[in-house]
Design an enzyme around this catalytic site. Structure first.
Site, PDB file in Angstrom:
ATOM      1  N   SER A 263       0.865  -1.030  -0.086  1.00  0.00           N
ATOM      2  CA  SER A 263      -0.219   0.221   0.091  1.00  0.00           C
ATOM      3  C   SER A 263       0.940   1.331   0.003  1.00  0.00           C
ATOM      4  CB  SER A 263      -0.727   0.081   1.357  1.00  0.00           C
ATOM      5  OG  SER A 263      -0.134   0.405   2.350  1.00  0.00           O
ATOM      6  N   LYS A 264       0.191   2.459  -0.227  1.00  0.00           N
ATOM      7  CA  LYS A 264       1.011   3.757  -0.099  1.00  0.00           C
ATOM      8  C   LYS A 264       1.530   4.041   1.207  1.00  0.00           C
ATOM      9  CE  LYS A 264       0.060   8.627  -0.724  1.00  0.00           C
ATOM     10  NZ  LYS A 264       0.649   9.032   0.761  1.00  0.00           N
ATOM     11  N   ARG A 265       0.848   3.487   2.310  1.00  0.00           N
ATOM     12  CA  ARG A 265       1.438   3.483   3.492  1.00  0.00           C
ATOM     13  C   ARG A 265       2.657   2.904   3.702  1.00  0.00           C
ATOM     14  NH1 ARG A 265      -4.094   2.931   4.389  1.00  0.00           N
ATOM     15  NH2 ARG A 265      -3.719   1.051   4.878  1.00  0.00           N
TER      16      ARG A 265
END
Length: 506
Positions: A263-265
């Protein structure tokens, strides 16, 4: 299959293109090119509530940067014979097939409001709108034909749901996973069409479009595997089983530790991009980093991504796009997810940096120098690049490895200074200046010969002299061969830097 290979990449314009989507586009491209087929770019924008301005242009630009050429559809030079390629512009096309399913009693109209659905979820544990519950709901199976017509005439919002009969094994032939069997009892009566925006849902639109656009293979992410049985049923219900494409569901890209989908996180937390290009969110103004802006070569990104889920069956790791096209095969795509090793991505970029011509790297580095208002002879810059590029993963790291060639140090590394600059060092450096002043031919070889002869003649400690020499000229203990440095810095500048160090460090 005796049909032309036609594949599609069909992202939704709901934000920046995730690196997992890039890999899907890449695998579709490699497959199409290997089989002499076509790659279409279709924009699946039926979810109007999630549409983000600029996302479509971003997708097109990202694929162009990576060298993934679109043959037909959005962003292609060829307008194609199956336009339009945005689903929001194909409303009139879908309605015909929705009506076909309704007429055949393979779909039905449902008027249930969001609050009514929520009430049923509260009332029935694990509620699913299917054969076991549809008779309890407000739909064309429980209402009279006149009442259905009246409600539609009055402007009541409705959806069209597929009618799935229970206890039937649905078989999906997957080119990566083999035969996948799902019992129809676990599939709910999915919504195919919404009257609120006169648009189909993804499931209906993608099946209709793939059929009309003559798609031969659907190569997409693993997250769509649970939907594949529904799509198989739709092909059957619409009478298109013979034209149904072959399916291949790609493994997920996993977090670097392997626990869950990337994910972007994860990128924010660990400091690497998860998007091909930088993205500025039009709603929040937040900027997310991209591989292009981080200094990656597109070829390195392609090479890196190609091996996340596929292997060539050899020990080779560096592949040109053409080599990937020649070797790519779906039967060498893994069923299990691929860990996203971002350090390996840096390694690939390092390899491409080393393999590119000195002229190309020099030209790229010159742009960085111009930004820093440094104008320097290209031959000199080329020599500097040749000395430092082995130490860099990215072109933009070359400045950090070579700034001392262009700008005298304004400070000195504290640890190096404490270790290398002793009480007797200033006197040694004064002597070194006298030696350097006698050298007319200030080349690497001549300067090294004269300085080392002086050190030997005086029986000085070679390390003590050279370490202090480097600290004076560079400001720290890094850099290539010392005499390569001073030959490019020049005699006068080298002597001036030593004098400054003597005055500053005492």
């Amino acid at each position: 299959m005796n049909r032309k290979v036609r594949v599609r990449f069909a992202p939704s314009p709901t934000g920046p293109l995730h690196i997992g989507g890039v890999r899907t586009a890449l695998y579709n491209y490699l497959f199409a090119r290997q089989h002499g087929g076509d790659l279409l770019l279709r924009i699946e924008d039926t979810d109007s509530a999630r549409f983000v301005p600029g996302a479509e242009d971003y997708i097109v630009e990202a694929l162009q940067w990576l060298g993934i050429t679109i043959d037909e559809g959005i962003g292609a030079k060829n307008p194609g014979n199956h336009a339009p390629y945005r689903q929001s512009e194909r409303k009139s096309i879908y309605r015909k097939y929705v009506d076909q399913l309704l007429a055949a009693n393979l779909a039905y109209i449902a008027f249930d409001t969001p609050s009514e659905l929520e009430s049923k979820r509260t009332e029935i544990a694990n509620f699913q709108y299917d054969a076991s519950t549809r008779q309890l709901m407000t739909n064309s199976l429980t209402l009279s034909a006149d009442e259905v017509k009246s409600r539609i005439a009055n402007g009541d919002q409705y959806v069209v749901r597929i009618k799935i009969e229970p206890n039937r094994d649905i078989k999906v032939q997957d080119l990566i996973r083999g035969e996948v069997i799902i019992n129809s009892s676990v599939i709910d009566d999915k919504v195919l069409f919404k009257s609120s925006d006169e648009l189909p849902t993804y499931h209906m639109a993608n099946v209709v479009d793939d059929y009309l656009m003559e798609i031969s293979h659907v190569i997409r992410g693993e997250e769509w595997l649970p939907s594949a049985p529904l799509h198989v049923l739709l092909y059957e219900y619409l009478g298109w089983t013979a034209q149904m494409p072959q399916f291949a569901h790609l493994p997920l890209l996993l977090k670097p530790d392997g626990n869950g989908k990337l994910s972007k996180r994860d990128g924010d937390r660990l400091g690497f991009p998860v998007f091909p290009l930088e993205w500025k969110d039009p709603k929040t103004g937040d900027t997310s980093s991209g591989y292009r802006e981080a200094g990656y070569f597109p070829e390195a990104v392609v090479n890196f991504l190609s091996l996340l889920g596929w292997n060539s069956g050899t020990d080779q790791e560096i592949f040109s796009m053409q080599e990937l096209i020649n070797l790519f095969s779906l039967d060498r795509v893994s069923k299990s997810g691929a860990k996203f090793d971002y350090e390996k991505g840096k390694w690939f970029n390092h390899k491409y940096l080393q393999n590119k011509s000195l002229e190309e790297i020099t030209d790229l580095f010159q742009h960085i120098l111009v930004e820093k208002e440094i104008i320097e002879d290209s031959d000199k810059v080329q020599k500097i690049v040749s000395l430092v590029r082995e130490r860099a993963n990215f072109v933009n790291e070359l400045w950090g490895q070579s700034s001392f060639f262009f700008v005298a140090p304004v400070s000195y590394d504290e640890k190096t200074m404490q270790k290398r600059w002793k009480a007797e060092t200033p006197a040694l450096m004064e002597e070194l200046i006298q030696v350097l002043e006698t050298i007319d031919d200030f080349t690497t070889e001549k300067t090294e010969e004269k300085v080392k002869a002086w050190i030997a003649e005086k029986a000085y400690n070679m390390g003590a002299v050279m370490n202090a020499f480097r600290l004076s000229v560079v400001g720290e203990s890094k850099g290539p061969h010392m005499f390569d440095i001073v030959s490019l810095v020049g005699k006068d500048e080298t002597i001036q830097r030593i004098r400054t160090a003597i005055e500053t460090l005492h």
